[in-house]
Design a protein around this motif. Structure first.
Motif, PDB file in Angstrom:
ATOM      1  N   PHE A  18       0.824  -1.210   0.000  1.00 13.49           N
ATOM      2  CA  PHE A  18       0.000   0.000   0.000  1.00 13.49           C
ATOM      3  C   PHE A  18       0.857   1.260   0.000  1.00 13.49           C
ATOM      4  O   PHE A  18       0.474   2.295  -0.521  1.00 13.49           O
ATOM      5  CB  PHE A  18      -0.927  -0.017   1.224  1.00 13.49           C
ATOM      6  N   TYR A  19       2.067   1.179   0.581  1.00 13.92           N
ATOM      7  CA  TYR A  19       2.914   2.378   0.658  1.00 13.92           C
ATOM      8  C   TYR A  19       4.404   2.090   0.442  1.00 13.92           C
ATOM      9  O   TYR A  19       5.258   2.855   0.894  1.00 13.92           O
ATOM     10  CB  TYR A  19       2.740   3.086   2.014  1.00 13.92           C
ATOM     11  N   GLY A  20       4.703   1.001  -0.231  1.00 10.62           N
ATOM     12  CA  GLY A  20       6.109   0.704  -0.478  1.00 10.62           C
ATOM     13  C   GLY A  20       6.288  -0.476  -1.418  1.00 10.62           C
ATOM     14  O   GLY A  20       5.313  -1.009  -1.964  1.00 10.62           O
ATOM     15  N   TYR A  21       7.543  -0.884  -1.586  1.00 13.16           N
ATOM     16  CA  TYR A  21       7.893  -1.983  -2.466  1.00 13.16           C
ATOM     17  C   TYR A  21       8.644  -3.041  -1.653  1.00 13.16           C
ATOM     18  O   TYR A  21       9.684  -2.730  -1.049  1.00 13.16           O
ATOM     19  CB  TYR A  21       8.756  -1.485  -3.624  1.00 13.16           C
ATOM     20  N   PRO A  22       8.129  -4.268  -1.617  1.00 17.43           N
ATOM     21  CA  PRO A  22       8.738  -5.285  -0.758  1.00 17.43           C
ATOM     22  C   PRO A  22      10.217  -5.521  -1.018  1.00 17.43           C
ATOM     23  O   PRO A  22      10.996  -5.730  -0.087  1.00 17.43           O
ATOM     24  CB  PRO A  22       7.905  -6.538  -1.025  1.00 17.43           C
ATOM     25  N   GLN A  23      10.645  -5.466  -2.292  1.00 16.63           N
ATOM     26  CA  GLN A  23      12.053  -5.698  -2.593  1.00 16.63           C
ATOM     27  C   GLN A  23      12.940  -4.620  -1.953  1.00 16.63           C
ATOM     28  O   GLN A  23      14.071  -4.905  -1.521  1.00 16.63           O
ATOM     29  CB  GLN A  23      12.307  -5.790  -4.101  1.00 16.63           C
ATOM     30  N   ASP A  24      12.423  -3.391  -1.877  1.00 19.48           N
ATOM     31  CA  ASP A  24      13.162  -2.299  -1.238  1.00 19.48           C
ATOM     32  C   ASP A  24      13.269  -2.546   0.267  1.00 19.48           C
ATOM     33  O   ASP A  24      14.348  -2.399   0.861  1.00 19.48           O
ATOM     34  CB  ASP A  24      12.441  -0.978  -1.514  1.00 19.48           C
ATOM     35  N   TRP A  25      12.167  -2.921   0.886  1.00 14.51           N
ATOM     36  CA  TRP A  25      12.166  -3.203   2.324  1.00 14.51           C
ATOM     37  C   TRP A  25      13.105  -4.368   2.651  1.00 14.51           C
ATOM     38  O   TRP A  25      13.822  -4.347   3.647  1.00 14.51           O
ATOM     39  CB  TRP A  25      10.744  -3.539   2.789  1.00 14.51           C
ATOM     40  N   ILE A  26      13.087  -5.389   1.814  1.00 17.01           N
ATOM     41  CA  ILE A  26      13.942  -6.563   2.049  1.00 17.01           C
ATOM     42  C   ILE A  26      15.411  -6.172   2.041  1.00 17.01           C
ATOM     43  O   ILE A  26      16.181  -6.574   2.913  1.00 17.01           O
ATOM     44  CB  ILE A  26      13.660  -7.656   0.993  1.00 17.01           C
ATOM     45  N   ARG A  27      15.809  -5.363   1.080  1.00 18.03           N
ATOM     46  CA  ARG A  27      17.214  -4.949   0.996  1.00 18.03           C
ATOM     47  C   ARG A  27      17.605  -4.070   2.193  1.00 18.03           C
ATOM     48  O   ARG A  27      18.736  -4.136   2.662  1.00 18.03           O
ATOM     49  CB  ARG A  27      17.471  -4.214  -0.316  1.00 18.03           C
TER      50      ARG A  27
END
Length: 300
Positions: free
Chosen positions: A209-218
């Motif tokens: 809803f407010y981000g990208y999972p691949q970004d959070w994972i990194r």
């Protein structure tokens, strides 16, 4: 090799072996992520043993249990795990939504801590290495600052000592609780405990809803101890957001898999979507296989 050097060498190897064993135990594997499924996704009409055997038949290596306060049921789940060969790898804690640690009411906080204690003891009984915890809830009565400071204080003083004693990690999860709204803050929140027993339980779908999972994972990197899988999409006609089956939403699954490979994640990837019968679950299991293989299209 001189004796003194040999002793130091053996000590060093032993230490490194111990660290590797701990990391392997926490992640559930030393290579590719392992497939897991929530106990609630398996047909409730079946016994625990039947559900565990079904999970094994579908190719799942681990199950995430929910908190069980009844010792008889807890033992039944343990036996089902042993007999089926399917590991209980984590526990989804109870009461943290209804009785948040961020509450100003001491009785509510006490109830939440008791629920977490039960979950940690469940994990110890079952051989699970992690308990999922929603750390706080922000609402009209609980400010963001209070949610942050209160939850950290309670976790540090009343929950972490037991987790440390039982050697079970606390997996902090970001959900739709209006809290920990960026990967930078999530990482900071975990790091401030300065404990190997506080980790991140990352849900791929919760932050779309407010981000990208691949970004959070990194960003979260090695802090991630467990992973939840579900898909999420916005309906272009009504502008509303809906939970979806894997491969039917907006998540770029190949990019998520690439990010997991980059951080060396080898723990459990556990489905958290609607349950169903064996045919439905077999299809879902195949979608997870495609995800783990790095494919972008998960739907057959």
């Amino acid at each position: 090799m001189p004796t003194i050097h040999r002793r130091e060498f053996v000590k060093g190897v032993t230490l490194l072996s111990g660290i590797a064993a701990f990391q392997s135990s926490a992640n559930g594997s030393t290579s590719s992520p392992q497939k897991g499924i929530l106990i609630s996704m398996l047909p409730e009409k079946l016994s625990f043993l039947e559900r565990f055997k079904l999970a094994a038949d579908l190719g799942f290596k681990g199950i995430e249990m929910q908190t069980l306060s009844d010792p008889k049921l807890a033992e039944e789940a343990r036996e089902a795990s042993v007999k089926s060969g399917v590991r209980i790898h984590s526990v989804m804690n109870m009461d943290h939504w209804k009785y948040p640690l961020s509450s100003s009411n001491p009785d509510e906080v006490k109830r939440s801590v008791q629920g977490m204690a039960t979950s940690l003891h469940n994990a110890k009984l079952w051989g699970a290495d992690t308990v999922l915890l929603v750390p706080a809830v922000v609402n009209a009565k609980i400010s963001y600052q209070d949610a942050y400071t209160r939850s950290q204080k309670v976790i540090r003083e009343q929950i972490l000592p037991l987790a440390q004693e039982l050697r079970v990690a606390i997996g902090i999860e970001e959900v739709w609780n209006k809290f920990l709204l960026s990967p930078l803050e999530f990482a900071r929140y975990v790091d401030e405990f300065q404990s190997p027993w506080v980790k991140a339980y990352f849900d791929v779908g919760n932050i779309v809803f407010y981000g990208y999972p691949q970004d959070w994972i990194r960003t979260l990197g090695k802090r991630i101890v467990k992973l939840h899988l579900k898909d999420f999409a916005m309906d272009r006609k009504d502008g509303q957001f809906y939970w979806k089956n894997l491969g039917e939403g907006d998540i770029e699954w190949a990019e998520v898999r690439k990010a997991l490979a980059e951080i060396g994640y080898s723990g459990y990837a556990t489905l958290e979507i609607d349950g169903g019968d064996a045919d439905y679950l077999r299809d879902v299991s195949r979608r997870v296989d495609r995800f783990l293989a790095g494919e972008s299209k998960l739907k057959a």
